[in-house]
Scaffold this active site. Structure first.
Site, PDB file in Angstrom:
ATOM      1  N   ARG A  57      -1.188  -3.152 -10.440  1.00 13.12           N
ATOM      2  CA  ARG A  57       0.278  -3.290 -10.589  1.00 13.12           C
ATOM      3  C   ARG A  57       0.839  -4.213  -9.514  1.00 13.12           C
ATOM      4  NH1 ARG A  57       1.073   3.009 -12.072  1.00 13.12           N
ATOM      5  NH2 ARG A  57       1.102   2.719 -14.336  1.00 13.12           N
TER       6      ARG A  57
ATOM      7  N   HIS B 116      -2.297   8.263  -4.335  1.00 14.61           N
ATOM      8  CA  HIS B 116      -1.842   7.730  -5.629  1.00 14.61           C
ATOM      9  C   HIS B 116      -0.514   8.395  -6.002  1.00 14.61           C
ATOM     10  CE1 HIS B 116      -1.965   5.937  -9.515  1.00 14.61           C
ATOM     11  NE2 HIS B 116      -2.176   7.066 -10.159  1.00 14.61           N
TER      12      HIS B 116
END
Ligand code: APR
Length: 311
Positions: free
Chosen positions: A153, A177
Site C-alpha cells: 500500500r 499490522h
C-alpha cells in the site's frame, strides 16, 4: 510430486488467494471452510478448476471441510475469521478470531505437522502468537502476513504521489499490522534507486505515510461491509511463492523476535528472508533513534494486546 497448499477460510480473501495461487501453477490448492459451508466451498474450488484449460494451469483445486484432505500440506494459510465492519478496529476481533484460529490450528498441526503456517486473520500480530502457541511449531515455521500488504500500500501511494511506475518503488513498513503501530521507513524507500527524501519533501512524505497507515480502514469504509482482499491476497501470495519456490525474497513479516531490534519474546513485523524453511533470516536494519522508538512503541502496543488473550 506437486507441492500442496491449504487455505483455511474460503471467504473473500481465501478464495481470491486460491485463484491467484492456482493460476501461478506451482502447487495444488485445498480450500477449507466450516462444514456448514462445505458445498459453497466445493463449488468455488470446482469453478476455479474449470478455468484451468482457459488459464493454462494444472494445479488441482479441492474444496472441503474435512481436514484429512489437507494432510501433509507444505504451506497452510489461515484466513479463517470474521472481518472488520466500518467503525471497528482489527483489535475488536480478538476474542472471536482467537477461538477460530485456535480450533483451525489444532486441526492443521495434527494433519500437517511439517507445514509452514502463514497467518492472515486479524488482529494479525496476536493471531500469529495464538497459532504458534497452539501448534507448538518451531518459530521459523509460524509467520504472520502484515508488512507485505502494508508495504504494498505504501509503495502504491508513493508511486501515485510521484506519478512513476509501481515497479520502480521499493520500500518497507515494519511494526504491527494496525494503523497506529505501523512503522513506514521513508529513509529506506527508493524510486529507481533514488532515495525517497531526495524526491519528496517531508510534508508530502507524511501524507503518503498517513494514507498507508490508514489503508485498510480506507477500504473498509468504502466497501461498507467486509474488509480488503485483493491486495491482501496478493501479499500472502508473494510469501507463499517465496517459500514454495525457495526464492529467499526479503519481505517484512510478523515473526518471533528474540532480542533482535532490542525486542524479546514477541511477534512483530520486521524484514525477513523467506525460503523453504520459512523464516530463514531476520534482517536487522540500522534504525535511527526515532525509527527505533516507533518500533518499540509498536512492540509495546502488540504486547499489551497479546496480554489480553487467553489461549
Ligand atoms: N474454520 C474454517 N473457516 C472458518 C472458520 C473455521 N473455524 N470460521 C470462519 N471461517 C470462514 C468463514 O466461514 C468465511 O468463509 O472464514 C471465512 C472468512 O471469510 P470472509 O468473511 O469473506 O472474510 P475475509 O475478508 O476473507 O477476511 C478473513 O482476514 O482480514 C482478516 O480480519 C479479517 O480475520 C479476517 C480474515
Amino acid at each position: 510430486m506437486r507441492k500442496k497448499v491449504t487455505i483455511v477460510g474460503a471467504g473473500f480473501t481465501g478464495a481470491t488467494m486460491a485463484q491467484r495461487l492456482a493460476e501461478l501453477d506451482i502447487c495444488d490448492v485445498i480450500l477449507v471452510d466450516i462444514p456448514e459451508k462445505e458445498n459453497p466451498t466445493k463449488g468455488k474450488a470446482l469453478d476455479m478448476y474449470e478455468a484451468a484449460p482457459l488459464m493454462g494451469f494444472d494445479s488441482k483445486l479441492i474444496g472441503t471441510s474435512n481436514y484429512q484432505e489437507t494432510a501433509n500440506s507444505d504451506v497452510v494459510v489461515i484466513t479463517a475469521g470474521v472481518p472488520r465492519k466500518p467503525g471497528m478496529t482489527r483489535e475488536d476481533l480478538i476474542s472471536i478470531n482467537t477461538k477460530i484460529v485456535k480450533s483451525v490450528t489444532e486441526q492443521i498441526a495434527k494433519f500437517s505437522p511439517n507445514a509452514v503456517l502463514l497467518i492472515f486473520s486479524n488482529p494479525l500480530d496476536v493471531m500469529v502468537f495464538v497459532a504458534h502457541k497452539v501448534s507448538k511449531f518451531p518459530y521459523e515455521r509460524v509467520i504472520g502476513q502484515g508488512g507485505a500488504l502494508d508495504s504494498a500500500r505504501y509503495r502504491t501511494f508513493v508511486a501515485m504521489e510521484l506519478g512513476v511506475s509501481m515497479a520502480d518503488v521499493q520500500g518497507l513498513v515494519l511494526g504491527g499490522h494496525t494503523d497506529v503501530a505501523m512503522v513506514p521507513l521513508p529513509r529506506y524507500t527508493s524510486v529507481g534507486g533514488i532515495p525517497l527524501p531526495d524526491l519528496l519533501d517531508a510534508a508530502r512524505i507524511e501524507k503518503v505515510v498517513d494514507r498507508a497507515r490508514k489503508g485498510g480502514t480506507e477500504i473498509v469504509q468504502l466497501l461498507g461491509e467486509g474488509s480488503a482482499y485483493y491486495a491482501p491476497s496478493a501479499a500472502v501470495l508473494s510469501m507463499v511463492e517465496s517459500i514454495l519456490l525457495d526464492k529467499k525474497r526479503v519481505i517484512p513479516s510478523s515473526v518471533y523476535l528474540n532480542g533482535q531490534y532490542g525486542i524479546k519474546d514477541l511477534f512483530l513485523g520486521v524484514p525477513v528472508v523467506l525460503g523453504a524453511k520459512g523464516v530463514e533470516r531476520i534482517i536487522e536494519l540500522k534504525l535511527n533513534k526515532d525509527e527505533l522508538a516507533q518500533l518499540h512503541k509498536a512492540a509495546e502496543m502488540v504486547r499489551e494486546t497479546v496480554s489480553k488473550v487467553q489461549v
